[in-house]
Structures are given as structure tokens and as C-alpha cells.
Design an enzyme around this catalytic site. Structure first.
Site, PDB file in Angstrom:
ATOM      1  N   LYS A 129       0.958  -1.224  -0.054  1.00 14.56           N
ATOM      2  CA  LYS A 129       0.040  -0.052   0.172  1.00 14.56           C
ATOM      3  C   LYS A 129       0.846   1.149   0.176  1.00 14.56           C
ATOM      4  O   LYS A 129       2.216   1.195   0.571  1.00 14.56           O
ATOM      5  CB  LYS A 129      -0.889  -0.121   1.261  1.00 14.56           C
ATOM      6  CG  LYS A 129      -2.142   0.975   0.991  1.00 14.56           C
ATOM      7  CD  LYS A 129      -3.289   0.030   0.641  1.00 14.56           C
ATOM      8  CE  LYS A 129      -4.434   0.968   0.148  1.00 14.56           C
ATOM      9  NZ  LYS A 129      -5.589   0.370  -0.279  1.00 14.56           N
ATOM     10  N   ASP A 169      -7.031   4.155  -4.336  1.00 14.85           N
ATOM     11  CA  ASP A 169      -7.791   4.160  -2.963  1.00 14.85           C
ATOM     12  C   ASP A 169      -8.378   5.474  -2.798  1.00 14.85           C
ATOM     13  O   ASP A 169      -8.688   6.100  -3.726  1.00 14.85           O
ATOM     14  CB  ASP A 169      -6.806   3.868  -1.744  1.00 14.85           C
ATOM     15  CG  ASP A 169      -7.398   3.361  -0.519  1.00 14.85           C
ATOM     16  OD1 ASP A 169      -7.717   2.127  -0.475  1.00 14.85           O
ATOM     17  OD2 ASP A 169      -7.617   4.101   0.451  1.00 14.85           O
TER      18      ASP A 169
HETATM   19  P1  NDP Z   1     -12.995   7.786  -2.475  1.00 21.72           P
HETATM   20  O1  NDP Z   1     -11.891   8.845  -2.494  1.00 21.72           O
HETATM   21  O2  NDP Z   1     -13.665   7.813  -3.824  1.00 21.72           O
HETATM   22  O3  NDP Z   1     -14.429   8.322  -1.739  1.00 21.72           O
HETATM   23  C1  NDP Z   1     -14.087   8.292  -0.186  1.00 21.72           C
HETATM   24  C2  NDP Z   1     -15.414   8.712   0.404  1.00 21.72           C
HETATM   25  O4  NDP Z   1     -15.101   8.230   1.626  1.00 21.72           O
HETATM   26  C3  NDP Z   1     -15.670  10.024   0.137  1.00 21.72           C
HETATM   27  O5  NDP Z   1     -17.220  10.228   0.024  1.00 21.72           O
HETATM   28  C4  NDP Z   1     -15.017  10.701   1.426  1.00 21.72           C
HETATM   29  O6  NDP Z   1     -15.728  11.910   1.515  1.00 21.72           O
HETATM   30  C5  NDP Z   1     -15.359   9.673   2.426  1.00 21.72           C
HETATM   31  N1  NDP Z   1     -14.194   9.814   3.347  1.00 21.72           N
HETATM   32  C6  NDP Z   1     -12.894   9.837   3.258  1.00 21.72           C
HETATM   33  N2  NDP Z   1     -12.272   9.778   4.251  1.00 21.72           N
HETATM   34  C7  NDP Z   1     -13.193  10.159   5.139  1.00 21.72           C
HETATM   35  C8  NDP Z   1     -13.181  10.336   6.633  1.00 21.72           C
HETATM   36  N3  NDP Z   1     -11.782  10.643   7.275  1.00 21.72           N
HETATM   37  N4  NDP Z   1     -14.306  10.524   7.192  1.00 21.72           N
HETATM   38  C9  NDP Z   1     -15.614  10.630   6.617  1.00 21.72           C
HETATM   39  N5  NDP Z   1     -15.544  10.454   5.426  1.00 21.72           N
HETATM   40  C10 NDP Z   1     -14.666  10.055   4.693  1.00 21.72           C
HETATM   41  O7  NDP Z   1     -12.286   6.494  -2.154  1.00 21.72           O
HETATM   42  P2  NDP Z   1     -13.000   5.048  -2.320  1.00 21.72           P
HETATM   43  O8  NDP Z   1     -14.472   5.158  -2.635  1.00 21.72           O
HETATM   44  O9  NDP Z   1     -12.215   4.419  -3.521  1.00 21.72           O
HETATM   45  O10 NDP Z   1     -12.593   4.478  -0.833  1.00 21.72           O
HETATM   46  C11 NDP Z   1     -13.518   4.286   0.176  1.00 21.72           C
HETATM   47  C12 NDP Z   1     -13.058   3.337   1.287  1.00 21.72           C
HETATM   48  O11 NDP Z   1     -12.930   2.098   0.436  1.00 21.72           O
HETATM   49  C13 NDP Z   1     -11.574   3.353   1.664  1.00 21.72           C
HETATM   50  O12 NDP Z   1     -11.478   2.536   3.034  1.00 21.72           O
HETATM   51  C14 NDP Z   1     -10.859   2.407   0.680  1.00 21.72           C
HETATM   52  O13 NDP Z   1      -9.507   2.142   1.440  1.00 21.72           O
HETATM   53  C15 NDP Z   1     -11.704   1.606   0.453  1.00 21.72           C
HETATM   54  N6  NDP Z   1     -11.451   0.588  -0.656  1.00 21.72           N
HETATM   55  C16 NDP Z   1     -11.475   1.173  -1.917  1.00 21.72           C
HETATM   56  C17 NDP Z   1     -11.155   0.326  -3.100  1.00 21.72           C
HETATM   57  C18 NDP Z   1     -11.179   0.863  -4.262  1.00 21.72           C
HETATM   58  O14 NDP Z   1     -10.961  -0.048  -5.235  1.00 21.72           O
HETATM   59  N7  NDP Z   1     -11.228   2.185  -4.695  1.00 21.72           N
HETATM   60  C19 NDP Z   1     -10.851  -1.358  -2.831  1.00 21.72           C
HETATM   61  C20 NDP Z   1     -11.116  -1.731  -1.365  1.00 21.72           C
HETATM   62  C21 NDP Z   1     -11.549  -0.924  -0.528  1.00 21.72           C
HETATM   63  P3  NDP Z   1     -14.797  13.528   1.244  1.00 21.72           P
HETATM   64  O15 NDP Z   1     -14.982  13.573  -0.204  1.00 21.72           O
HETATM   65  O16 NDP Z   1     -15.359  14.377   2.116  1.00 21.72           O
HETATM   66  O17 NDP Z   1     -13.323  13.057   1.674  1.00 21.72           O
HETATM   67  O1  2IT Z   2      -7.907  -1.569  -0.716  1.00 19.46           O
HETATM   68  C1  2IT Z   2      -8.035  -2.070  -1.580  1.00 19.46           C
HETATM   69  O2  2IT Z   2      -8.098  -3.377  -1.791  1.00 19.46           O
HETATM   70  C2  2IT Z   2      -7.854  -0.892  -2.926  1.00 19.46           C
HETATM   71  N1  2IT Z   2      -7.801   0.110  -2.744  1.00 19.46           N
HETATM   72  C3  2IT Z   2      -7.692  -1.631  -4.248  1.00 19.46           C
HETATM   73  C4  2IT Z   2      -6.307  -2.045  -4.305  1.00 19.46           C
HETATM   74  C5  2IT Z   2      -6.009  -2.619  -5.850  1.00 19.46           C
HETATM   75  O3  2IT Z   2      -4.607  -2.876  -6.073  1.00 19.46           O
HETATM   76  O4  2IT Z   2      -6.789  -2.555  -6.857  1.00 19.46           O
END
Ligand code: NDP
Ligand code: 2IT
Length: 448
Positions: A129, A169
Site C-alpha cells: 500500500k 484508493d
Molecule cells: P474515494 O476517495 O472515491 O471516496 C471516499 C469517500 O469516503 C468520500 O465520500 C469521502 O468523503 C469519504 N471519506 C474519506 N475519508 C473520510 C473520513 N476521514 N471521514 C469521513 N468520510 C471520509 O475513495 P474510495 O471510495 O475508493 O474508498 C473508500 C473506502 O473503500 C476506503 O476505505 C478504501 O480504502 C476502501 N477501498 C477502496 C477500493 C477501491 O478500489 N477504490 C478497494 C477496496 C477498499 P470526502 O469527499 O468528504 O473526503
Molecule cells: O483496498 C484496496 O483493496 C484497494 N484500494 C484496491 C487495490 C488495488 O490494487 O486494486
């Protein structure tokens, strides 16, 4: 509470001592070690080979300066990270997070969890990561590009299509991956699958954008079907409004549910008629606006400041998809009191340990992050396969593979839980199933 096994307890104490002031990393390690009590008892060979001591120690940690110039001409300095945690079963693989809260402990917790998650997918990917404390919010496209170019200038020394393959992420989506990819290609003069989540015109995979949210729903659906339930007619609350939340909304709706709430880090929206996803997608993906703007276009909806309030909305299924530790014990208790019967984690570690305990004690079906959100990285693995073959599968082909992978992950987590005396506890099941493959590969490869 101390672990039953003195060996595991000793390892945990060393982790805390060696990695001071990194509570999220301690939390992630504690949860996994708790799950491994019965495994260690059945497999003394893991202890003899020091598997646990090795698996909690990243193979490599890179920290670096990221200087860039903002639009006013001022020099800015951020800190960059890449934690290459474990490569026993494949090249390091895992996302990059850009958020002001990023520090080494966050990247370590995410990298550690990624090791087990990637193992669960059944694909050949180790865990890693990275990220930075850079805040993309409010920055111009030019500023984001200059940051990404500076970040990649250092990162490029440490990654490669067969070495370490980053992805998105929090704060890293298609725009950032494009800038990062362009700079890597320019520095190395090679067009390879060094990143996933790429645009479709330069090596990206269909379904990768949707994959984490879709996969979360496929996992949840498998978990529900096992007890004769489904998304059909269910009321769903999803936190966040980013990549994971948006496509979880889309798939849950396709499966017959009504999604009534979404959020961002400022507050949440509640629309009892169901949130209109087209509006959210435009506000978030195109205009990069705050979620509160939704109520201007949908006056029947409500906006409330603050994040935790979203868990007070009565729902059948909750899909936390924003960030770590967003559901605490009090929120978990309210969800249970309101009749919520399933929780599946789209975000990484969104439920505190106390909250998980509340869910498990009350018989809530609980899909832990490592299993439930593995669809994103699984589809990244499929993107790597397509890049290696220099060909592209259709949306339907990738989606079918994703569904298959998520159903397998659910079955493996459920079966491992039962086999190691934790029936119904998919936290333990996912940790055990993910661990065993990595541990066996480490055993075969000697002390490295
Ligand atoms: P994005 O940046 O697309 O969206 C993040 C969302 O979460 C936004 O709505 C953001 O609000 C909110 N957020 C972020 N930080 C905080 C915080 N500290 N408190 C409250 N709300 C928060 O990210 P993703 O959707 O990609 O990621 C969301 C989660 O999913 C994370 O935990 C990530 O690690 C996990 N994840 C993502 C994957 C992927 O493929 N993208 C795969 C697996 C897991 P704001 O805009 O106000 O910051
Ligand atoms: O938390 C996760 O699994 C991710 N943000 C996706 C990682 C990836 O390599 O697609």
C-alpha cells in the site's frame, strides 16, 4: 485482553513496541492474531518457522519527499509512502491513498490487510500500500498533475509490472492514475501494466471502476442467500459517496434494494424514496462537489452535518464504504436496535473492534473488509492478466469472473471459520483462509 497463545501475545507486544504511535496498525494486527489462535495450535510448524513474526513485519518501507509547486508559485512539500508488505504469493499489489490523514501507520495497516485480502482473491498478488498526506480536495487539475508527477518520480524506482503494482484508493481515481501512469511511462520508456485502474484507452479493464462496489454487493448477496435472505425489498444505508459507495449503490439497487443514505466527510443525505444515483454521480464524479448539494436538486431529501448520524437511520443492510473506524460501538448498537441484519464493509476497517463485537454477539451477518471489498483488487488482478496477454475481456466477462471470485471468497471464509471452531464468524474465517495460503507459500520459500 491478552491473547490465549503466549507466542501470539509476544508477537503483538513486539509489534506495538517496534511501531509506536501507530494505533491503526496495532488494531489490524491484533484482529488477525486473535483469529489465528486455533490455527497456531493446529499448526506448530508455523511457530517453529517464525511465520507470525515475519508476516507482521513489512518486507520493505519506502518514505520520501514529494516537492511540487502550487498554482501561486509556492513550493509545497508532502510525504510519500510505499509499504511493500509481503510478496510470498505474487508481486506487491495495493492502492495509493491521498488524504491529509495519511501517515506511516495508516499505510502499514492497509498494507498488512492487503496481504490477506489479496490471498483471498485466489489470484497471485502479494500485499502493499502507499500514498501521501497530499489533499487533492480544492486543488486544480494542474496541481494534482504536478503532485502526481513528483510522487511518481520517486515511486518509479520501487515498482514495476512484476514487482509492485499500485492502484487507486481514497483520493486516487482515474484522473490521478492517468497522471501517475504518464509519468512512469516517460521515466522508464516502457508501456507496461505497472498500475491498475487505468483508463480504457491505455490498458484499463472494463468493470474495474465498478468492481469494489459491485463485489461488495455480490459478497453480501452470497452471505444473505445462505440464510434465505436477499437484497430484494431491503432498505440499505451506505456511507461515503466515492468510488466504492457509488457502485455499491448501483448494484444494490439492481438487486432490488432501496439505498436511502450516502455521506461524505462533512455530513450525510437521507432520501426516504431512495437516493438518485445519477445526481450523485454527476456531483461527485464530474463536478467534484459536496454531498450536501444533493438536497438543492431533491428538496424532499434531508442533509445532516456530521458523519456518525448516518448509522441512526433505520436500515436492513449497512455498507460502510468511507473510511476506517467510522462505526463505533454506539453506532453499532443503534444499527442493531433498529433491526439491521447485515453489515458488509466496503471501506477498509470501518468498524472498530467494539463495533464488530456488537454485530457478532447480536447475530448480525458481518462481512469483514478483507473479504467483502476484495472485488476491487481482484479486478485489478484481472486487469494485470489482460495487460500480460495484451488483450481485453468484455464487461460481461470481467463481471462474471468478479462475481465468481466474490462467491468463492464468501464460501472460503465461511468454511474456514467453521473448520477452525468459529462457525458464523467471517472475520476469523477470512483472516484464516487468507493467512493459510500466504503462510504455506512462506514455509515453502525458506527463511526470507
Ligand atoms: P474515494 O476517495 O472515491 O471516496 C471516499 C469517500 O469516503 C468520500 O465520500 C469521502 O468523503 C469519504 N471519506 C474519506 N475519508 C473520510 C473520513 N476521514 N471521514 C469521513 N468520510 C471520509 O475513495 P474510495 O471510495 O475508493 O474508498 C473508500 C473506502 O473503500 C476506503 O476505505 C478504501 O480504502 C476502501 N477501498 C477502496 C477500493 C477501491 O478500489 N477504490 C478497494 C477496496 C477498499 P470526502 O469527499 O468528504 O473526503
Ligand atoms: O483496498 C484496496 O483493496 C484497494 N484500494 C484496491 C487495490 C488495488 O490494487 O486494486
Amino acid at each position: 485482553m491478552a491473547l490465549k497463545s503466549a507466542y501470539l501475545q509476544g508477537v503483538l507486544e513486539t509489534v506495538k513496541k517496534r511501531n509506536p504511535a501507530e494505533p491503526e496498525f496495532h488494531q489490524a494486527v491484533t484482529e488477525v492474531l486473535e483469529s489465528l489462535e486455533n490455527v497456531i495450535e493446529k499448526h506448530p510448524e508455523f511457530q517453529a518457522a517464525g511465520i507470525i513474526e515475519r508476516i507482521v513485519e513489512p518486507e520493505r518501507v519506502v518514505m520520501f519527499r514529494v516537492p511540487w509547486v502550487d498554482d501561486s508559485g509556492k513550493v509545497q512539500v508532502n510525504r510519500g509512502f510505499r509499504v511493500q508488505f509481503n510478496s510470498a504469493i505474487g508481486p506487491y499489489k495495493g492502492g495509493l491513498r491521498l488524504h491529509p490523514s495519511v501517515y506511516l501507520g495508516i499505510i502499514k495497516f492497509l498494507g498488512f490487510e492487503q496481504v490477506f485480502k489479496n490471498s483471498l482473491t485466489g489470484l497471485a498478488m502479494g500485499g502493499g500500500k502507499g500514498g501521501s498526506d497530499f489533499d487533492p480536495k480544492g486543488k486544480s487539475d494542474g496541481e494534482v498533475m504536478r503532485f502526481c508527477q513528483s510522487f511518481m518520480t520517486e515511486l518509479s524506482r520501487h515498482i514495476g509490472a512484476d514487482t509492485d503494482v499500485p492502484a487507486g484508493d481514497i483520493g486516487v481515481g482515474g484522473r490521478e492514475i492517468g497522471f501517475l501512469y504518464g509519468q512512469y511511462k516517460r521515466l522508464r520508456n516502457e508501456f507496461t501494466g505497472v498500475l491498475t485502474g487505468k483508463g480504457l484507452t491505455y490498458g484499463g479493464s472494463l468493470t474495474r471502476t465498478e468492481a469494489t462496489g459491485y463485489g461488495l454487493c455480490y459478497f453480501t448477496d452470497a452471505m444473505l442467500r445462505d440464510v434465505g435472505k436477499s437484497f430484494k425489498g431491503a432498505t440499505v444505508v451506505i456511507s461515503g459517496s466515492g468510488n466504492v459507495a457509488i457502485y455499491a449503490h448501483q448494484k444494490a439497487t439492481q438487486l432490488g434494494a432501496k439505498v436511502v443514505a450516502l455521506s461524505d466527510s462533512n455530513g450525510y443525505i437521507y432520501d426516504k424514496n431512495g437516493i438518485n444515483l445519477d445526481t450523485v454521480k454527476r456531483l461527485k464524479e464530474v463536478e467534484r462537489k459536496r454531498i450536501k448539494e444533493y438536497v438543492k436538486e431533491h428538496p424532499q431529501a434531508e442533509y445532516h452535518e456530521g458523519c456518525a448520524g448516518i448509522w441512526t437511520i433505520p436500515c436492513d443492510i449497512a455498507l460502510p464504504s468511507a473510511t476506517q473506524n467510522e462505526i463505533d460501538k454506539a453506532s453499532a448498537e443503534i444499527l442493531v436496535k433498529n433491526g439491521c441484519f447485515a453489515v458488509a464493509e466496503g471501506a477498509n476497517m470501518p468498524s472498530t473492534p467494539d463495533a464488530v463485537e456488537v454485530f457478532l454477539k447480536n447475530g448480525v451477518l458481518f462481512g469483514p473488509a478483507k473479504a467483502a471489498n476484495a472485488g476491487g483488487v481482484a479486478t485489478s488482478g484481472l486487469e494485470m492478466s489482460q495487460n500480460s496477454m495484451r488483450m481485453a475481456w468484455t464487461f460481461e466477462e470481467v463481471d462474471a469472473k468478479l462475481k465468481d471470485i466474490m462467491e468463492n471468497i464468501y464460501a472460503n471464509a465461511r468454511d474456514a471459520a467453521a473448520q477452525y471452531g468459529n462457525k458464523g464468524n467471517f472475520v476469523a474465517g477470512a483472516n484464516i483462509a487468507g493467512f493459510l495460503k500466504v503462510a504455506n507459500a512462506m514455509m515453502a520459500q525458506g527463511i526470507v
